[in-house]
Design a protein around this motif. Structure first.
Motif, short mmCIF file in Angstrom:
data_model
loop_
_atom_site.label_atom_id
_atom_site.label_comp_id
_atom_site.label_asym_id
_atom_site.label_seq_id
_atom_site.Cartn_x
_atom_site.Cartn_y
_atom_site.Cartn_z
N UNK A 119 0.69 -1.16 -0.11
CA UNK A 119 0.10 -0.05 -0.12
C UNK A 119 0.71 1.26 -0.24
N UNK A 120 0.31 2.51 -0.06
CA UNK A 120 0.78 3.71 -0.09
C UNK A 120 1.73 3.71 1.26
N UNK A 121 1.05 3.13 2.36
CA UNK A 121 1.81 3.40 3.76
C UNK A 121 2.67 2.42 4.13
N UNK A 122 2.89 1.21 3.46
CA UNK A 122 3.88 0.08 3.65
C UNK A 122 3.09 -1.15 3.08
N UNK A 123 4.05 -1.99 3.38
CA UNK A 123 3.73 -3.69 3.05
C UNK A 123 3.39 -4.21 4.31
#
Length: 269
Positions: A201-205
């Motif tokens: 995602x845009x905020x991390x995996x």
């Protein structure tokens, strides 16, 4: 598009209602707190169609003297889809200890349509009082009472209860029976655990738990299990991806921002 957007949000929130006794045990809430804000991009045919937010007030509120989290879910259309104007707000005041709703509300603006509703839950007497207001949300127009199951959840509160549950014991294919109150009706829904999945995602995996509900046959969704949601397997238990297969195309909700998390570090565990 406005009907699709409302349907996907409702389906997702229904998916996240409170499971009954035969499913994962509850833990002390260590997943969320005041001030949390999650933001999602909603796309349809690869077009940014809407934005959704899940927001916990930064203050503890009180309903009849009892402490409660005030939680709001907002949805609004963007860009070219402003032609199909949607500006909706679902909300709930949730007991900070038991994670059950004291009060729920809906403020719906879709084109020329308006609906303003407040529900007060009396869990001890198993009753819900539904109050409807006029178009401007100023004057009370109708009051109705409904019988409800013990500790029933509303369309927002159930997800936050799910975040307090121990999901480690679930196996792929396990089904969860669900009880909730929405739109003046009590309902039961089957939720299937689809196992674990890795999501970027845009905020991390993240490693995630995947769930899908079995929905009644209808003209909007395609298949018996058209909605899937990916919830992080870390301490925060936040949704990071939601997908719904529609009769025409699909709708995707992808997280783009997470603020005020109780557990500051987003992990892959």
């Amino acid at each position: 598009m406005n009907l699709y957007l409302q349907s996907i949000i409702i389906a997702v929130l229904m998916l996240l209602q409170a499971p009954e006794k035969d499913v994962p045990s509850l833990r002390k809430n260590q997943a969320f707190t005041t001030g949390e804000e999650l933001t999602f991009n909603v796309s349809y045919f690869f077009i940014n169609a809407a934005e959704a937010k899940m927001v916990i007030s930064d203050q503890i509120h009180r309903i009849d003297g009892r402490p409660a989290y005030k939680i709001d879910v907002f949805g609004r259309t963007l860009s070219i889809f402003k032609l199909f104007y949607v500006k909706d707000n679902w909300g709930s005041y949730i007991d900070t200890a038991q994670i059950v709703p004291f009060r729920a509300y809906r403020h719906i603006e879709e084109g020329n349509y308006r609906k303003h509703e407040v529900i007060d839950f009396d869990h001890q007497n198993q009753n819900a009082e539904v109050k409807l207001y006029d178009r401007e949300n100023k004057n009370l127009t109708k009051i109705e009472h409904f019988d409800i199951p013990n500790n029933v959840q509303d369309i927002v509160s159930g997800y936050y209860l799910l975040r307090t549950m121990d999901l480690k014991g679930l196996k792929k294919g396990d089904e969860v029976s669900i009880k909730g109150f929405f739109d003046k009706k009590n309902y039961n829904l089957k939720l299937t655990y689809e196992g674990m999945d890795e999501v970027s995602t845009e905020i991390g995996d993240f490693n995630t738990h995947v769930f899908s509900p079995t929905l009644p046959s209808n003209k909007l969704f395609r298949g018996k299990k058209p909605v899937k949601i990916w919830i992080t397997a870390d301490a925060n238990r936040i949704p990071v991806k939601i997908k719904a297969s529609m009769m025409v195309g699909s709708i995707n909700m992808d997280i783009v921002s997470a603020k005020g998390l109780l557990n500051n570090s987003l992990t892959k565990n």
